[in-house]
Design a protein around this motif. Structure first.
Motif, mmCIF file in Angstrom:
data_model
loop_
_atom_site.group_PDB
_atom_site.id
_atom_site.type_symbol
_atom_site.label_atom_id
_atom_site.label_comp_id
_atom_site.label_asym_id
_atom_site.label_seq_id
_atom_site.Cartn_x
_atom_site.Cartn_y
_atom_site.Cartn_z
ATOM 1 N N PHE A 107 85.419 9.333 27.006
ATOM 2 C CA PHE A 107 84.394 8.292 26.939
ATOM 3 C C PHE A 107 84.229 7.698 28.325
ATOM 4 N N ASP A 108 83.033 7.655 28.853
ATOM 5 C CA ASP A 108 82.758 7.032 30.144
ATOM 6 C C ASP A 108 81.834 5.838 29.956
ATOM 7 N N SER A 109 82.354 4.667 30.216
ATOM 8 C CA SER A 109 81.630 3.386 30.060
ATOM 9 C C SER A 109 80.673 3.397 28.880
ATOM 10 N N VAL A 110 81.256 3.627 27.707
ATOM 11 C CA VAL A 110 80.433 3.736 26.504
ATOM 12 C C VAL A 110 80.222 2.366 25.866
ATOM 13 N N THR A 111 78.967 2.065 25.637
ATOM 14 C CA THR A 111 78.615 0.861 24.883
ATOM 15 C C THR A 111 77.778 1.287 23.693
ATOM 16 N N LYS A 112 78.120 0.692 22.530
ATOM 17 C CA LYS A 112 77.309 0.976 21.361
ATOM 18 C C LYS A 112 76.846 -0.342 20.765
ATOM 19 N N SER A 153 78.560 7.934 28.377
ATOM 20 C CA SER A 153 78.540 9.285 27.829
ATOM 21 C C SER A 153 79.813 9.587 27.053
ATOM 22 N N VAL A 154 79.630 10.326 25.975
ATOM 23 C CA VAL A 154 80.739 10.773 25.144
ATOM 24 C C VAL A 154 80.824 12.283 25.308
ATOM 25 N N ALA A 213 81.685 12.413 16.588
ATOM 26 C CA ALA A 213 81.066 13.430 15.733
ATOM 27 C C ALA A 213 79.545 13.393 15.799
ATOM 28 N N ALA A 214 79.014 12.618 16.736
ATOM 29 C CA ALA A 214 77.558 12.506 16.905
ATOM 30 C C ALA A 214 76.879 12.009 15.628
ATOM 31 N N ILE A 215 77.594 11.191 14.855
ATOM 32 C CA ILE A 215 76.960 10.551 13.694
ATOM 33 C C ILE A 215 76.187 9.327 14.198
ATOM 34 N N GLU A 216 76.727 8.705 15.232
ATOM 35 C CA GLU A 216 75.989 7.678 15.967
ATOM 36 C C GLU A 216 75.897 8.125 17.421
ATOM 37 N N ARG A 217 74.927 7.572 18.130
ATOM 38 C CA ARG A 217 74.794 7.908 19.546
ATOM 39 C C ARG A 217 75.023 6.653 20.383
ATOM 40 N N ASN A 246 78.187 16.768 26.315
ATOM 41 C CA ASN A 246 77.758 15.382 26.124
ATOM 42 C C ASN A 246 77.112 15.251 24.749
ATOM 43 N N VAL A 247 77.923 14.824 23.784
ATOM 44 C CA VAL A 247 77.428 14.810 22.406
ATOM 45 C C VAL A 247 76.449 13.670 22.166
ATOM 46 N N GLY A 248 76.454 12.683 23.081
ATOM 47 C CA GLY A 248 75.510 11.577 22.933
ATOM 48 C C GLY A 248 74.088 12.015 23.211
#
Ligand SMILES: Nc1ncnc2c1ncn2[C@@H]1O[C@H](COP(=O)(O)OP(=O)(O)O)[C@@H](O)[C@H]1O
Ligand SMILES: [Mg+2]
Lengths: 302, 217
Positions: free
Chosen positions: B4-9, B58-59, B49-53, B65-67
């Motif tokens: 995970f690189d600086s991931v914000t959801k 980046s994931v 699991a790419a259920i959410e982006r 990059n599944v995002g």
């Protein structure tokens, strides 16, 4: 190829099993599709029979040919030979000018006029009966004769044939329009049953998507459902056509017997029948495709 | 394996479920994801699991990059991930073994291979005797095990488990944790989310703490 076939067989069996689970819904959908399709199909068949009847009508159109007043006996004989040589004439009859005058004067009120004539004003004439009633045919014969130097006028009596043909064309357009409208109805019926199917299988679709099912995989059983349902609807429509034509045939035959004709209705042929089935399957599948795709993009887990 | 690189959801209309998250999970690791309810554990698993982006950042899963993944490629990513859901997501309109067969059917296994694999998976979780039963007749612990069987049947390299011992009593919970350990020993990478800190502490393993969407170090 073999596994492909067995995949199809499995999918069809599974679809039939699913239909059997909700027999009433299935039967109603099939009836709805069948009735919707049978309407244009029955009209199509009746129209084809009308066209067939028009082609065999005993009252053939006639062409009247008037020769010039100065036409000679040699020219009359020449025309007789030419008419004999034509294969597109069923029959022709020569009406000499004297006979024509006698006929005319026999008619009430005309006798006085003809008695006062010093000269016979009528030309030698011919009455032709073409072999086929189509307007193109009649026009072709008329133009050919008009070109001869000793012919004064050719009168073709083909208006009724043109009118009938125009009417039949209109009928065909109407059937096409009806087919398009009811085809759209079929797509809607199919889409709706698929929508209900999807509602009962929401959980399965969601789980399948979460564990790696492609859209294509999820869509497949519903497409089978739509196509098979369309096929059954098409078969129902074919049955409706066959039964209605069978029921109509007896009164039609009795009617035609009154006119000393022997006319029987022809039912839906093999090729139009298969076309009916194929369109029903395609439209059913299309309705299913639209509905599933819409749902997939709605429920898609982002 | 996971990065995970600086991931914000941020969920629509909500606050940040995850904030500027950086982490890396190597192949073969068994990682616990701890934190209070609402800390963002489920969200983190869903991003993998790419259920959410992700909203930003980046994931990466296996350097993909599944995002930013195409919709059409997501199913193939998921086939390599075993998902164990908090609410099991079992299908009650079919038998136990049919539930386990589903991932194999989706992946296009032949009927014969699928059946023997499904049996092996059920055997591993101790449910082979119940293969013909309807899952609704199973106890909570058995349903959880069935969910595990379905997740491992296609032998994924990565298992994601969301509160796998959530409503289970201690003995069942221990059974399931032992099962996860066994998978880990044969090389499967595991990420297990749990709000039950006590259960986690008894297992040696890396623990990531989430607090209101922020990773504690
Ligand atoms: N689909 C969603 N829409 C809006 N908010 C959500 C959604 N899913 C989770 N959240 C919010 O995101 C935060 C983190 O949730 P979640 O990841 O489920 O936490 P945990 O699994 O640790 O309990 C919570 O505040 C939750 O309310
Ligand atoms: Mg959660």
């Amino acid at each position: 190829m073999k596994t492909w076939l067995s995949h199809h067989r499995q999918a069809i069996v599974a679809t039939l099993a699913r239909m059997a689970q909700t027999p009433f819904a299935t039967v109603f959908a099939v009836i709805a599709i069948g009735v919707a399709l049978s309407l244009p199909a029955v009209l199509y068949v009746l129209l084809n029979n009308a066209a067939r009847l028009a082609g065999t009508l005993p009252a053939q159109p006639e062409i009247s040919v008037y020769m010039r007043m100065d036409a000679t006996n040699a020219q009359i004989n020449d025309l007789r030979q030419r008419l004999k040589a034509r294969t597109d004439l069923a029959d022709f009859r020569f009406v000499p000018r004297d006979t024509a005058l006698v006929e005319l004067s026999k008619q009430a009120g005309v006798a006085d006029i003809s008695a006062g004539l010093t000269q016979n004003p009528l030309p030698d004439a011919w009455v032709l009966t073409p072999r086929k009633a189509q307007p193109e045919n009649i026009t072709r014969i008329a133009t050919a004769l008009q070109a001869l130097p000793y012919i004064d006028t050719v009168k073709q009596d083909s208006q009724w044939a043109q009118r009938l043909n125009a009417l039949l064309d209109l009928g065909h357009d109407f059937v096409m329009l009806l087919a398009v409208l009811l085809g759209a109805a079929l797509v809607a019926v199919s889409g709706n049953t698929i929508r209900l199917q999807i509602l009962t299988r929401r959980a399965e679709i969601e789980v399948s998507q979460l564990i790696g099912a492609t859209h294509r995989y999820i869509r497949r059983p519903f497409l089978y459902f739509g196509v098979l349902q369309g096929l059954f609807g098409g078969l129902a429509a074919w049955l409706v056509v066959a039964v209605s034509i069978d029921l109509l045939d007896r009164p039609v035959a009795e009617l035609s017997a009154l006119y000393h004709a022997n006319f029987h209705l022809q039912s839906l042929g093999l090729i139009p029948g298969l076309t009916l089935l194929l369109s029903a399957m395609l439209l059913g599948g299309f309705g299913a495709y639209l509905t599933v795709t819409r749902t997939l993009f709605q429920t898609d887990a982002h | 394996m996971i990065r995970f690189d600086s991931v914000t959801k941020r969920y629509p209309g909500g606050h940040d479920a995850l904030q500027n998250l950086n982490l890396e999970i190597a192949e073969g690791e068994m990682v616990f994801l701890a934190g209070h309810s609402g800390a963002g554990k489920s969200t983190l698993l869903k991003l993998i699991a790419a259920i959410e982006r992700p909203t930003s950042g980046s994931v990466l899963v296996n350097n993909q990059n599944v995002g930013k993944m195409r919709r059409g490629a997501v199913p193939y990513l998921r086939r390599n991930i075993g998902l164990i859901f908090q609410d099991h997501k079992l299908l009650f309109d079919r038998s136990v073994i049919q539930n386990v067969l589903l991932p194999l059917q989706i992946a296009g296994f032949s009927r014969h291979d699928a059946a023997s694999r499904a049996r092996a998976a059920l055997d591993k979780v101790g449910l082979l005797k119940r293969e013909k039963a309807n899952p609704i007749t199973l106890s909570g612990g058995e349903q959880q095990r069935l969910c595990i069987a379905r997740a491992v049947v296609s032998r994924p390299a990565l298992l994601l488990a969301d509160e796998p011992t959530g409503n289970l009593d201690a003995q069942y919970a221990r059974d399931i944790m032992d099962m996860f350990k066994a998978f880990n020993q044969v090389g499967v990478t595991l990420v297990i989310a749990s709000h039950d800190e006590d259960a986690i502490r008894t297992y040696a393993g890396r623990v990531l703490h989430l607090d209101h969407g922020v990773l504690q170090s």
